[in-house]
Design a protein around this motif. Sequence first.
Motif, short mmCIF file in Angstrom:
data_model
loop_
_atom_site.label_atom_id
_atom_site.label_comp_id
_atom_site.label_asym_id
_atom_site.label_seq_id
_atom_site.Cartn_x
_atom_site.Cartn_y
_atom_site.Cartn_z
N SER A 88 -7.22 -29.52 -75.06
CA SER A 88 -8.25 -30.52 -75.24
C SER A 88 -9.18 -30.13 -76.37
N GLY A 89 -10.04 -31.05 -76.76
CA GLY A 89 -11.02 -30.76 -77.79
C GLY A 89 -10.39 -30.75 -79.18
N ALA A 90 -11.15 -30.23 -80.13
CA ALA A 90 -10.71 -30.21 -81.53
C ALA A 90 -10.21 -28.82 -81.91
N GLY A 91 -9.38 -28.23 -81.06
CA GLY A 91 -8.83 -26.93 -81.39
C GLY A 91 -9.57 -25.76 -80.78
N PHE A 92 -10.68 -26.00 -80.10
CA PHE A 92 -11.42 -24.92 -79.47
C PHE A 92 -11.14 -24.92 -77.98
N PRO A 93 -11.09 -23.74 -77.36
CA PRO A 93 -10.82 -23.69 -75.92
C PRO A 93 -11.91 -24.41 -75.13
N THR A 94 -11.52 -25.08 -74.06
CA THR A 94 -12.46 -25.71 -73.15
C THR A 94 -12.23 -25.13 -71.76
N SER A 95 -12.99 -25.61 -70.78
CA SER A 95 -12.84 -25.06 -69.43
C SER A 95 -11.44 -25.31 -68.87
N LYS A 96 -10.72 -26.31 -69.35
CA LYS A 96 -9.36 -26.53 -68.90
C LYS A 96 -8.42 -25.49 -69.50
N ASP A 97 -8.87 -24.86 -70.59
CA ASP A 97 -8.02 -23.92 -71.32
C ASP A 97 -8.34 -22.46 -71.03
N ILE A 98 -9.36 -22.20 -70.23
CA ILE A 98 -9.74 -20.83 -69.87
C ILE A 98 -9.76 -20.78 -68.35
N TYR A 99 -8.92 -19.90 -67.78
CA TYR A 99 -8.86 -19.89 -66.33
C TYR A 99 -8.43 -18.52 -65.80
N LEU A 100 -8.69 -18.31 -64.51
CA LEU A 100 -8.27 -17.11 -63.80
C LEU A 100 -7.06 -17.47 -62.96
N GLU A 101 -6.10 -16.54 -62.90
CA GLU A 101 -4.91 -16.78 -62.09
C GLU A 101 -4.46 -15.51 -61.40
N VAL A 102 -3.77 -15.71 -60.29
CA VAL A 102 -3.11 -14.62 -59.56
C VAL A 102 -1.71 -15.11 -59.25
N ASN A 103 -0.70 -14.32 -59.61
CA ASN A 103 0.70 -14.69 -59.38
C ASN A 103 1.03 -16.08 -59.92
N GLY A 104 0.49 -16.41 -61.10
CA GLY A 104 0.77 -17.69 -61.72
C GLY A 104 0.03 -18.87 -61.13
N LYS A 105 -0.81 -18.65 -60.13
CA LYS A 105 -1.56 -19.72 -59.48
C LYS A 105 -3.00 -19.74 -60.00
N LYS A 106 -3.41 -20.88 -60.55
CA LYS A 106 -4.76 -21.03 -61.10
C LYS A 106 -5.78 -21.02 -59.96
N LEU A 107 -6.75 -20.10 -60.03
CA LEU A 107 -7.76 -19.99 -58.98
C LEU A 107 -9.11 -20.56 -59.40
N ALA A 108 -9.40 -20.50 -60.71
CA ALA A 108 -10.70 -20.94 -61.17
C ALA A 108 -10.63 -21.27 -62.65
N VAL A 109 -11.50 -22.20 -63.07
CA VAL A 109 -11.64 -22.49 -64.48
C VAL A 109 -12.94 -21.88 -64.97
N VAL A 110 -12.96 -21.54 -66.25
CA VAL A 110 -14.08 -20.81 -66.84
C VAL A 110 -14.65 -21.65 -67.97
N GLU A 111 -15.97 -21.79 -68.00
CA GLU A 111 -16.62 -22.60 -69.03
C GLU A 111 -16.72 -21.87 -70.36
N SER A 112 -17.00 -20.56 -70.33
CA SER A 112 -17.15 -19.81 -71.58
C SER A 112 -16.78 -18.36 -71.37
N TYR A 113 -16.57 -17.65 -72.49
CA TYR A 113 -16.28 -16.22 -72.40
C TYR A 113 -16.73 -15.50 -73.65
N LYS A 114 -16.97 -14.20 -73.50
CA LYS A 114 -17.23 -13.28 -74.61
C LYS A 114 -16.35 -12.07 -74.35
N ALA A 115 -15.52 -11.74 -75.32
CA ALA A 115 -14.61 -10.60 -75.14
C ALA A 115 -15.02 -9.48 -76.08
#
Length: 128
Positions: free
Chosen positions: A2-29
Amino acid sequence: MSGAGFPTSKDIYLEVNGKKLAVVESYKAKAVRESRYVEAFGEQEPVGTVAGRVRHIIELGRIYATDAAIRDGVSFFNLTSFNLVIVKPDRRVIYSGCEWSDILESVTVGDVVAERVTVVAAKRMELI
């Protein structure tokens, strides 16, 4: 994607064993390398450096549990050995072997969100 090439909350998420558990609004690595100097007897300056281990520290902002995770009773406090997935326009970045080190909650009644979670990851890989 989604968006204009930048990650959105649909594109950043936590998973365990391939199962999506939560979506993330932002991150700093942040990657930290434990490098050290190579000393030589009689030399005033180091003769080189040696790269050490890399640590990955990621700060996640506004984490929302998925409906399935809520139904399953998943708690961020009990989450262990999970993956953080960041979908970018040209690749997917996966931080694996994640453990949380800091959780800050600031929510309203009935809200299922953690305000900020800091995680450390064992490994980072990019898939094209």
